[in-house]
Design a protein around this motif. Sequence first.
Motif, mmCIF file in Angstrom:
data_model
loop_
_atom_site.group_PDB
_atom_site.id
_atom_site.type_symbol
_atom_site.label_atom_id
_atom_site.label_comp_id
_atom_site.label_asym_id
_atom_site.label_seq_id
_atom_site.Cartn_x
_atom_site.Cartn_y
_atom_site.Cartn_z
ATOM 1 N N ASN A 28 0.781 -1.174 0.061
ATOM 2 C CA ASN A 28 -0.002 -0.069 0.051
ATOM 3 C C ASN A 28 0.882 1.418 0.027
ATOM 4 O OD1 ASN A 28 -1.958 -1.663 0.119
ATOM 5 N ND2 ASN A 28 -2.834 -1.097 2.244
ATOM 6 N N ALA A 29 1.890 1.025 0.828
ATOM 7 C CA ALA A 29 2.865 2.353 0.857
ATOM 8 C C ALA A 29 3.359 2.672 -0.318
ATOM 9 C CB ALA A 29 3.698 2.383 1.872
ATOM 10 N N THR A 30 3.814 1.688 -1.319
ATOM 11 C CA THR A 30 4.253 2.031 -2.491
ATOM 12 C C THR A 30 3.087 2.458 -3.340
ATOM 13 O OG1 THR A 30 5.591 -0.026 -2.169
ATOM 14 C CG2 THR A 30 5.713 0.618 -4.411
ATOM 15 N N ASN A 31 2.342 1.979 -3.243
ATOM 16 C CA ASN A 31 0.897 2.258 -4.145
ATOM 17 C C ASN A 31 0.647 3.812 -3.845
ATOM 18 O OD1 ASN A 31 0.690 -0.118 -5.319
ATOM 19 N ND2 ASN A 31 -0.941 -0.697 -4.195
ATOM 20 N N LYS A 32 0.803 4.282 -2.843
ATOM 21 C CA LYS A 32 0.532 5.496 -2.176
ATOM 22 C C LYS A 32 1.591 6.653 -2.931
ATOM 23 C CE LYS A 32 -0.665 8.180 1.931
ATOM 24 N NZ LYS A 32 -0.447 8.013 3.076
ATOM 25 N N ILE A 47 3.505 10.720 -7.487
ATOM 26 C CA ILE A 47 3.970 10.905 -8.368
ATOM 27 C C ILE A 47 3.415 11.247 -9.598
ATOM 28 C CG2 ILE A 47 5.944 10.407 -9.863
ATOM 29 C CD1 ILE A 47 7.309 9.008 -7.481
ATOM 30 N N TYR A 48 2.472 10.481 -10.157
ATOM 31 C CA TYR A 48 1.852 10.842 -11.309
ATOM 32 C C TYR A 48 0.277 10.427 -10.800
ATOM 33 C CZ TYR A 48 5.611 10.696 -14.084
ATOM 34 O OH TYR A 48 6.882 10.972 -14.846
ATOM 35 N N GLU A 49 -0.446 11.555 -10.707
ATOM 36 C CA GLU A 49 -1.959 11.446 -10.040
ATOM 37 C C GLU A 49 -2.785 10.790 -11.305
ATOM 38 O OE1 GLU A 49 -4.020 14.780 -8.214
ATOM 39 O OE2 GLU A 49 -1.837 15.580 -8.021
ATOM 40 N N ASN A 50 -3.704 9.958 -10.572
ATOM 41 C CA ASN A 50 -4.674 9.204 -11.403
ATOM 42 C C ASN A 50 -3.978 8.444 -12.541
ATOM 43 O OD1 ASN A 50 -6.560 10.357 -9.946
ATOM 44 N ND2 ASN A 50 -6.534 12.268 -11.283
ATOM 45 N N ALA A 51 -3.112 7.844 -12.524
ATOM 46 C CA ALA A 51 -2.247 7.329 -13.615
ATOM 47 C C ALA A 51 -2.155 5.831 -13.235
ATOM 48 C CB ALA A 51 -0.685 7.757 -13.879
ATOM 49 N N SER A 52 -2.110 4.949 -14.196
ATOM 50 C CA SER A 52 -2.210 3.441 -13.888
ATOM 51 C C SER A 52 -0.814 3.020 -14.009
ATOM 52 C CB SER A 52 -3.108 2.867 -14.761
ATOM 53 O OG SER A 52 -2.742 3.026 -16.250
ATOM 54 N N PHE A 53 -0.254 2.009 -13.312
ATOM 55 C CA PHE A 53 1.135 1.859 -13.190
ATOM 56 C C PHE A 53 1.408 0.299 -13.547
ATOM 57 C CE2 PHE A 53 0.759 5.373 -10.392
ATOM 58 C CZ PHE A 53 1.592 6.202 -10.924
ATOM 59 N N ILE A 81 16.801 4.772 3.047
ATOM 60 C CA ILE A 81 15.666 5.245 2.519
ATOM 61 C C ILE A 81 15.371 4.405 1.237
ATOM 62 C CG2 ILE A 81 15.013 7.440 0.960
ATOM 63 C CD1 ILE A 81 16.906 8.996 2.572
ATOM 64 N N VAL A 82 13.879 4.262 0.944
ATOM 65 C CA VAL A 82 13.355 3.646 -0.074
ATOM 66 C C VAL A 82 12.603 4.684 -0.580
ATOM 67 C CG1 VAL A 82 12.018 1.841 -1.209
ATOM 68 C CG2 VAL A 82 13.388 1.539 1.042
ATOM 69 N N MET A 83 12.677 5.070 -1.987
ATOM 70 C CA MET A 83 12.003 6.144 -2.537
ATOM 71 C C MET A 83 11.616 5.806 -4.173
ATOM 72 S SD MET A 83 14.432 9.438 -3.087
ATOM 73 C CE MET A 83 15.590 9.362 -4.685
ATOM 74 N N LEU A 84 10.636 6.406 -4.660
ATOM 75 C CA LEU A 84 10.175 6.504 -5.957
ATOM 76 C C LEU A 84 10.621 7.828 -6.562
ATOM 77 C CD1 LEU A 84 6.766 4.841 -5.643
ATOM 78 C CD2 LEU A 84 8.784 3.642 -5.812
ATOM 79 N N ARG A 137 8.848 14.288 -9.925
ATOM 80 C CA ARG A 137 8.406 14.376 -8.595
ATOM 81 C C ARG A 137 9.148 13.241 -7.590
ATOM 82 N NH1 ARG A 137 4.308 17.197 -6.680
ATOM 83 N NH2 ARG A 137 3.622 15.865 -4.547
ATOM 84 N N ILE A 138 9.578 13.317 -6.562
ATOM 85 C CA ILE A 138 10.072 12.179 -5.686
ATOM 86 C C ILE A 138 9.033 11.919 -4.491
ATOM 87 C CG2 ILE A 138 11.928 11.726 -4.085
ATOM 88 C CD1 ILE A 138 13.663 13.318 -6.092
ATOM 89 N N SER A 139 9.160 10.676 -4.228
ATOM 90 C CA SER A 139 8.284 10.572 -3.055
ATOM 91 C C SER A 139 8.822 9.044 -2.258
ATOM 92 C CB SER A 139 6.831 9.972 -3.511
ATOM 93 O OG SER A 139 6.010 9.712 -2.586
ATOM 94 N N PHE A 140 8.648 9.413 -0.994
ATOM 95 C CA PHE A 140 9.434 8.402 -0.006
ATOM 96 C C PHE A 140 8.297 7.217 -0.004
ATOM 97 C CE2 PHE A 140 12.553 11.021 2.576
ATOM 98 C CZ PHE A 140 13.434 11.243 1.206
ATOM 99 N N VAL A 141 9.138 6.190 0.025
ATOM 100 C CA VAL A 141 8.222 4.778 0.649
ATOM 101 C C VAL A 141 8.506 4.592 2.109
ATOM 102 C CG1 VAL A 141 7.779 2.421 0.468
ATOM 103 C CG2 VAL A 141 8.233 3.723 -1.626
ATOM 104 N N SER A 142 9.736 4.711 2.472
ATOM 105 C CA SER A 142 10.010 4.378 3.755
ATOM 106 C C SER A 142 11.311 5.306 4.059
ATOM 107 C CB SER A 142 10.248 3.030 4.300
ATOM 108 O OG SER A 142 11.133 2.487 3.878
ATOM 109 N N ASP A 143 11.608 5.678 5.223
ATOM 110 C CA ASP A 143 12.679 6.410 5.555
ATOM 111 C C ASP A 143 12.970 6.239 6.969
ATOM 112 O OD1 ASP A 143 14.570 8.211 6.100
ATOM 113 O OD2 ASP A 143 13.329 10.011 5.932
#
Lengths: 181, 239, 195
Positions: free
Chosen positions: A43-47, A52-58, A107-110, A120-126
């Motif tokens: 879930n954290a990864t999905n969030k 990073i890209y709103e409303n996109a499918s991955f 740090i794990v980040m996207l 954009r950059i977003s953290f999964v965990s830190d």
Amino acid sequence: MKENVKIYLRAAIVLSSIGAVSAGVIGAVNLITKDRIAQNEVNATNKALADIYENASFVEDSEFEKQEGVQMDNFKVNLLSRYEAKKEEELLGFVYKTSGKNSYGEIVMLVGINEQGIGRISFVSDTQTYGSTLEDEYLYKYNNNKRELDDVSCGATYGAKLVKDMAKAAENDYLSRKEGK
Amino acid sequence: MKDLAYREEARARHKESFLAPIIKANPLFVMLLGTCPALAVTKSLEAAIGMGILFTFVLTCSNVLVSSLRKIIPSEVTTPSYIVIIATFVTLVKLLTNAFMPELYATLGVFLSLLVVNCIVLGRSEAFASKNTIFDSFLDGIGNGIGFTWAISLMAIIREILGTGMMTFGKIFTFIPLIKLPILKMVDASNEIIYDYSISLFQTPVGAFLVFGAILAVIAAIGNLKAKKAKYKQKEGNK
Amino acid sequence: MSYLVAFLLAIISSTLIDNVVLSRFYGICSFIGVGNKTKSSIGMGLAVTFVTVFATIICWPIYNFLLIPAEIPYMDTVVFILVIASLVQIVGYFIKKKSPSLYKTLGIYLPLITTNCAVLGVVQGNTDSGLDFGMSVANALGTSIGFFIVIFLFACIRERLEGYKVPKALKGVPIALFVAGLMAMAFLGLQGVAG
């Protein structure tokens, strides 16, 4: 003498039975919570992806091979996986999942990357020191003011270097793939 | 008759073990125990409340268990037994929080594990639960939990308002919607700052020390005032 | 960056820049309790350094070579605190036998260390962050030296404060906390060093 042995024996029995019971209870609770904890990580990864890209499918790139210990300017970083971000069949860009360690933690980040460069950059965990200004200050400034990574400053310089290295490792991989194609 | 007196006494004792730690013998403000989590997790009210609830749970459970085992555990191994019991509950809390409230788990981080060495938890086990009945120990656990929770919540409110200028809810307790109450800082819809009187120093460790020191000073001042009044009254009485 | 440089840098950064007492509040209980006498602060500092480094040296292999292969990493806190508690006992016993004079300075602080957050906090923090053995030891060493330095400075300041006239309400702990706050502010200034 005999009394002494009895006391020690009793103490040892009580202590080890408390230990055994507690190990049993913890093990049982772990069985219950294990799946949920694993699900939370997904879930954290999905969030973070949605950040990073709103409303996109991955779609996860299944051909992407995990790269470990990529030497960058200051740190060795890992490229874990890569996602394609699409919105109604239009390719928005790629998202790299990276991880890296410095002496404060991991740090794990996207990182979102497309034609325009690092997005954009977003953290999964830190697990950096509690109260680190990295996420609140550094990432916030970067994501909201759309500046170059090098121009953003914050108190947590050591962590910021790691973030830069991770983002650049992802960018290098993206560029080399683009040339290859 | 004797039975009635005994019951009265028991009721007074229950009341004392529950109420005393809330104000009169507050573990944080009066006893100065458990200062480490109190200073560390008071950056936001939500984190403080979360910590308070988990703390209350660990303390009450370990108090009850220690009290029920007080005749079985030999005096030679009391401390190791208590530590194992407390560590077990802390681990349970860690696993459950990680599973059901990952945001709270991430915010509290290592301070959740540090509940094991929290002076209040071990202190109550040794000083109270090992000598009192299960029900009294239960009340003592809840009372201390409430006392600690309101104390750190007070610190967190002060630090959050002064440090960030707003009160944020819903960031850690994700089941309530995200609300940002502007108090010292106001932003419009596009995140432009309208006014900002917050002092970010209060979010740093410096702020934690200053706020805690100021609260203790206020408490001391109130105590001094009361003592002065009592003295004055006594003088009046003597006349 | 060679490993040795990283090792030394980690020690310095956890000693000065990210001081445990002033940024993570580890060991603040003993900081306030013991930190009013320089002599006892030295004893406490030494004892913490000793136990933290040894606990890290023992706990790191246990976690990585025992708990992880056995797939029970969630038992870490229980195991760590048991190791620390028994280590404190053993160290106390050993010092008492070998050097009674050292025991006189350290002895009374040893039982307090089991409940000092610094020891468990460092050990747990190291494994949570997944640091390797060298870095864990560097972190333990740096952290405990940082604790030593700060508790000693704090005790010096508090001893001096005793002679001054302080508002009545601030006497004792409140003024000590303000002193700690000012020290934390001074140490904040060192954050730029990491650059």
